[in-house]
Design a protein around this motif. Structure first.
Motif, PDB file in Angstrom:
ATOM      1  N   ILE A  20      43.460  52.667  57.204  1.00 16.07           N
ATOM      2  CA  ILE A  20      44.223  51.423  57.328  1.00 16.07           C
ATOM      3  C   ILE A  20      43.288  50.214  57.279  1.00 16.07           C
ATOM      4  N   CYS A  21      42.207  50.262  58.048  1.00 10.98           N
ATOM      5  CA  CYS A  21      41.276  49.130  58.116  1.00 10.98           C
ATOM      6  C   CYS A  21      40.560  48.914  56.784  1.00 10.98           C
ATOM      7  N   THR A  22      40.130  50.012  56.145  1.00 11.35           N
ATOM      8  CA  THR A  22      39.436  49.886  54.866  1.00 11.35           C
ATOM      9  C   THR A  22      40.362  49.351  53.776  1.00 11.35           C
ATOM     10  N   GLY A  23      41.585  49.889  53.731  1.00  9.10           N
ATOM     11  CA  GLY A  23      42.550  49.382  52.761  1.00  9.10           C
ATOM     12  C   GLY A  23      42.866  47.916  52.985  1.00  9.10           C
ATOM     13  N   ALA A  24      43.014  47.535  54.250  1.00  6.21           N
ATOM     14  CA  ALA A  24      43.296  46.133  54.564  1.00  6.21           C
ATOM     15  C   ALA A  24      42.135  45.231  54.160  1.00  6.21           C
ATOM     16  N   SER A  25      40.902  45.682  54.419  1.00  5.53           N
ATOM     17  CA  SER A  25      39.743  44.859  54.073  1.00  5.53           C
ATOM     18  C   SER A  25      39.615  44.677  52.559  1.00  5.53           C
ATOM     19  N   LEU A  26      39.944  45.703  51.776  1.00  6.85           N
ATOM     20  CA  LEU A  26      39.913  45.568  50.318  1.00  6.85           C
ATOM     21  C   LEU A  26      40.982  44.590  49.841  1.00  6.85           C
ATOM     22  N   ILE A  27      42.155  44.633  50.458  1.00  8.52           N
ATOM     23  CA  ILE A  27      43.212  43.677  50.108  1.00  8.52           C
ATOM     24  C   ILE A  27      42.776  42.258  50.466  1.00  8.52           C
ATOM     25  N   TYR A  28      42.147  42.125  51.646  1.00  8.64           N
ATOM     26  CA  TYR A  28      41.623  40.814  52.035  1.00  8.64           C
ATOM     27  C   TYR A  28      40.652  40.301  50.968  1.00  8.64           C
ATOM     28  N   GLY A  29      39.765  41.190  50.520  1.00  9.89           N
ATOM     29  CA  GLY A  29      38.781  40.790  49.516  1.00  9.89           C
ATOM     30  C   GLY A  29      39.438  40.334  48.221  1.00  9.89           C
ATOM     31  N   MET A  30      40.494  41.030  47.811  1.00  5.64           N
ATOM     32  CA  MET A  30      41.202  40.621  46.590  1.00  5.64           C
ATOM     33  C   MET A  30      41.853  39.254  46.762  1.00  5.64           C
ATOM     34  N   VAL A  31      42.421  39.012  47.938  1.00  5.72           N
ATOM     35  CA  VAL A  31      43.046  37.712  48.201  1.00  5.72           C
ATOM     36  C   VAL A  31      41.995  36.607  48.179  1.00  5.72           C
ATOM     37  N   ILE A  32      40.856  36.860  48.812  1.00  7.33           N
ATOM     38  CA  ILE A  32      39.787  35.853  48.852  1.00  7.33           C
ATOM     39  C   ILE A  32      39.238  35.598  47.456  1.00  7.33           C
ATOM     40  N   ALA A  33      39.039  36.662  46.672  1.00  7.76           N
ATOM     41  CA  ALA A  33      38.552  36.503  45.299  1.00  7.76           C
ATOM     42  C   ALA A  33      39.542  35.709  44.456  1.00  7.76           C
ATOM     43  N   ALA A  34      40.838  35.967  44.646  1.00  8.89           N
ATOM     44  CA  ALA A  34      41.862  35.226  43.908  1.00  8.89           C
ATOM     45  C   ALA A  34      41.837  33.746  44.282  1.00  8.89           C
ATOM     46  N   CYS A  35      41.680  33.461  45.569  1.00  5.23           N
ATOM     47  CA  CYS A  35      41.595  32.061  46.012  1.00  5.23           C
ATOM     48  C   CYS A  35      40.352  31.388  45.456  1.00  5.23           C
ATOM     49  N   TYR A  36      39.261  32.133  45.407  1.00  2.00           N
ATOM     50  CA  TYR A  36      38.018  31.584  44.847  1.00  2.00           C
ATOM     51  C   TYR A  36      38.206  31.242  43.374  1.00  2.00           C
ATOM     52  N   CYS A  37      38.863  32.113  42.617  1.00  2.00           N
ATOM     53  CA  CYS A  37      39.098  31.863  41.189  1.00  2.00           C
ATOM     54  C   CYS A  37      40.020  30.666  40.981  1.00  2.00           C
ATOM     55  N   LEU A  38      41.029  30.540  41.833  1.00  2.00           N
ATOM     56  CA  LEU A  38      41.995  29.448  41.674  1.00  2.00           C
ATOM     57  C   LEU A  38      41.434  28.101  42.097  1.00  2.00           C
ATOM     58  N   SER A  39      40.406  28.104  42.925  1.00  2.00           N
ATOM     59  CA  SER A  39      39.875  26.846  43.456  1.00  2.00           C
ATOM     60  C   SER A  39      38.782  26.238  42.591  1.00  2.00           C
ATOM     61  N   GLY A  40      38.373  26.915  41.520  1.00  2.00           N
ATOM     62  CA  GLY A  40      37.337  26.352  40.656  1.00  2.00           C
ATOM     63  C   GLY A  40      36.751  27.388  39.729  1.00  2.00           C
ATOM     64  N   LYS A  41      35.607  27.063  39.152  1.00  2.00           N
ATOM     65  CA  LYS A  41      34.936  27.985  38.238  1.00  2.00           C
ATOM     66  C   LYS A  41      34.477  29.217  38.988  1.00  2.00           C
ATOM     67  N   SER A  42      34.492  30.348  38.305  1.00  2.00           N
ATOM     68  CA  SER A  42      34.139  31.608  38.949  1.00  2.00           C
ATOM     69  C   SER A  42      33.436  32.524  37.962  1.00  2.00           C
ATOM     70  N   THR A  43      32.756  33.518  38.507  1.00  2.00           N
ATOM     71  CA  THR A  43      32.117  34.553  37.698  1.00  2.00           C
ATOM     72  C   THR A  43      32.634  35.917  38.136  1.00  2.00           C
ATOM     73  N   LYS A  44      32.648  36.844  37.206  1.00  2.00           N
ATOM     74  CA  LYS A  44      33.183  38.173  37.509  1.00  2.00           C
ATOM     75  C   LYS A  44      32.357  38.861  38.591  1.00  2.00           C
ATOM     76  N   GLY A  45      31.032  38.747  38.501  1.00  2.00           N
ATOM     77  CA  GLY A  45      30.173  39.407  39.476  1.00  2.00           C
ATOM     78  C   GLY A  45      30.418  38.924  40.890  1.00  2.00           C
ATOM     79  N   PHE A  46      30.585  37.589  41.068  1.00  2.00           N
ATOM     80  CA  PHE A  46      30.806  37.066  42.411  1.00  2.00           C
ATOM     81  C   PHE A  46      32.179  37.458  42.926  1.00  2.00           C
ATOM     82  N   CYS A  47      33.177  37.502  42.041  1.00  2.00           N
ATOM     83  CA  CYS A  47      34.520  37.928  42.461  1.00  2.00           C
ATOM     84  C   CYS A  47      34.516  39.381  42.926  1.00  2.00           C
ATOM     85  N   VAL A  48      33.786  40.226  42.204  1.00  2.00           N
ATOM     86  CA  VAL A  48      33.667  41.633  42.616  1.00  2.00           C
ATOM     87  C   VAL A  48      32.996  41.721  43.987  1.00  2.00           C
TER      88      VAL A  48
END
Length: 224
Positions: A20-48
């Motif tokens: 549960i905790c690991t799955g939740a943390s991966l979802i958190y990471g996807m949400v944060i990466a999506a917010c990072y991409c939407l807020s400005g320029k981004s790179t694939k490596g940093f999003c990963v």
């Protein structure tokens, strides 16, 4: 509502709670990466990296799990990683810290609270990034003028600067072309950007049509 999904005993960790905790943390990471991409320029490596970082922090927190010695060792390992990395922009550093906070929440078992923080902070980050707010520092430019050595650079452009510029600050003066010319660098803010060509034409008449460079002040990506 924000209770931990982990057992109260610090020595017990079930497969279910870890999943549960690991799955939740991966979802958190996807949400944060999506917010990072939407807020400005981004790179694939940093999003990963943002997707994976919360899961890694969550795993570390679960492994430490109240062990003081292990906690000290982890802090030392993180310190070594810090000095092997390149500093990023303020947005990147904020997102890294954001991912670590999300991983910490998942590692402590507060899955619901972690989701709440991700959604709230992520929404605020995206909202602030789309606001039409421009700092005065971002409107400043770098102006480089080349003149002959017999011209007095301290006063030759004063009237033009007063007419076209809000502010002007002399940055550097250096000799070029075997000392026969000066290259002067100013940090300026124009009154009206639509008159930039007119301003440069006036400068060309003063400096004998030598090189003039006017552009946005560039901040290196590895600095704040």
């Amino acid at each position: 509502m924000f209770e931990s999904v982990l057992n109260n005993s610090i020595s017990t960790l079930t497969i279910q709670s870890a999943a549960i905790c690991t799955g939740a943390s991966l979802i958190y990471g996807m949400v944060i990466a999506a917010c990072y991409c939407l807020s400005g320029k981004s790179t694939k490596g940093f999003c990963v990296s943002l997707v994976i970082l919360p899961a890694l922090v969550q795993t570390v927190i679960m492994l430490v799990n109240g062990n003081l010695g292990a906690g000290v060792a982890i802090v030392g390992a993180f310190s070594l990683i810090r000095f092997r990395s390149i500093p990023g922009t303020s947005r990147e550093i904020t997102c890294v810290f954001f991912a670590m906070v999300a991983g910490l929440a998942a590692g402590m078992g507060y899955v619901t609270y972690g989701a709440f923080i991700c959604l709230l902070v992520g929404a605020v980050m995206v909202f602030l990034s789309v606001l039409p707010v421009h700092c005065r520092e971002e409107r400043k430019q770098i102006l480089k003028i080349t003149i002959y050595e017999d011209l007095d650079y301290t006063t030759i452009f004063d009237d033009l600067f007063e007419e076209y510029l809000k502010s002007c600050e002399l940055q550097t003066v250096k000799t070029t072309n075997m000392g026969s010319m000066y290259q002067i660098t100013y940090r300026i803010e124009q009154k009206n950007r639509k008159k930039e060509k007119e301003f440069i034409d006036e400068l060309r008449c003063r400096n004998g049509n030598l090189t003039i460079v006017c552009g946005r002040e560039i901040t290196p990506l590895e600095h704040l």
